[in-house]
Design a protein around this motif. Structure first.
Motif, PDB file in Angstrom:
ATOM      1  N   ASP A  55     -31.863 -14.520 -29.761  1.00 11.90           N
ATOM      2  CA  ASP A  55     -31.588 -15.424 -30.903  1.00 11.90           C
ATOM      3  C   ASP A  55     -32.873 -16.132 -30.855  1.00 11.90           C
ATOM      4  O   ASP A  55     -33.775 -16.887 -30.040  1.00 11.90           O
ATOM      5  CB  ASP A  55     -30.932 -15.914 -30.409  1.00 11.90           C
ATOM      6  N   PRO A 101     -27.419 -20.453 -29.178  1.00 17.70           N
ATOM      7  CA  PRO A 101     -25.928 -19.132 -28.866  1.00 17.70           C
ATOM      8  C   PRO A 101     -26.658 -18.246 -27.383  1.00 17.70           C
ATOM      9  O   PRO A 101     -28.050 -18.672 -27.234  1.00 17.70           O
ATOM     10  CB  PRO A 101     -26.496 -18.553 -29.567  1.00 17.70           C
ATOM     11  N   TRP A 106     -37.592 -21.668 -36.754  1.00 21.45           N
ATOM     12  CA  TRP A 106     -36.382 -21.813 -35.927  1.00 21.45           C
ATOM     13  C   TRP A 106     -37.642 -22.677 -34.774  1.00 21.45           C
ATOM     14  O   TRP A 106     -37.013 -24.037 -34.015  1.00 21.45           O
ATOM     15  CB  TRP A 106     -37.263 -20.210 -35.247  1.00 21.45           C
ATOM     16  N   GLU A 152     -28.202 -16.039 -26.450  1.00 19.76           N
ATOM     17  CA  GLU A 152     -28.833 -14.592 -26.629  1.00 19.76           C
ATOM     18  C   GLU A 152     -29.382 -14.782 -26.575  1.00 19.76           C
ATOM     19  O   GLU A 152     -30.399 -15.196 -27.096  1.00 19.76           O
ATOM     20  CB  GLU A 152     -27.852 -14.245 -27.944  1.00 19.76           C
TER      21      GLU A 152
END
Length: 188
Positions: free
Chosen positions: A162, A157, A89, A159
């Motif tokens: 996320d 995204p 990530w 979100e």
């Protein structure tokens, strides 16, 4: 212009060449076009100006489409995949941040993530002032929804939890407020 009559075919060709050159000099480009036209026996069917333009445009469009398809295929092949964990990530976020000119380093992101969420992308703070006001901090870098909305990085995204979207939005916010996520050493 002087022409000599010769009985051989070579003499006739020479005479025609002299006439063609003189015709070009006298009549200009129109004469050149006429001189270069094949005889009726060798002529192809005439092509209209719009048909030749269309065929050139069609060839160009086809070439452009082929180049676009090749570029898309190359980009897809080059698109890097990242591990679905904290290391992946952070690395994916850094690639996006680099493309968007958002400063930050692996160390700065990792240090802040460990302090804020312990590396849990679903972490939620239910006790601070934001939570008391109904807007809890969430995700790896503990971002509140209004901050996420304001600093969301296009291409991730939309979100809050996320991992990549949370990291890049937080780094974008930190860059705006502190110059870089690397300059953040406490709650921000």
């Amino acid at each position: 212009m002087t022409t000599h009559m010769k009985s051989s075919s070579t003499g006739r060709i020479a005479r025609l060449r002299k006439f063609s050159v003189a015709g070009i000099a006298t009549a200009g480009a129109a004469a050149a076009a006429l001189t270069m036209m094949p005889s009726a026996a060798h002529a192809a069917e005439p092509v209209s100006a719009s048909a030749s333009t269309t065929s050139v445009a069609a060839v160009k469009a086809k070439a452009d489409a082929k180049a676009d398809a090749h570029a898309a295929k190359k980009a897809k092949a080059k698109k890097k995949t990242y591990a679905n964990n904290l290391d992946g990530w952070i690395k994916e976020s850094l690639a996006i941040m680099k493309a968007k000119d958002i400063p930050g380093s692996y160390e700065g992101l990792h240090r802040n993530i460990i302090r804020e969420s312990g590396g849990d992308p679903k972490a939620e703070n239910g006790w601070d002032i934001n939570a008391q006001n109904g807007t809890p901090s969430k995700g790896l870098l503990q971002v509140i929804q209004p901050t996420f909305d304001a600093y969301h990085v296009k291409g991730t995204p939309h979100e809050l939890t996320d991992p990549v979207a949370n990291i890049t939005a937080a780094a974008n916010y930190a860059a705006d407020k502190y110059g870089s996520i690397d300059n953040v050493d406490s709650a921000y």
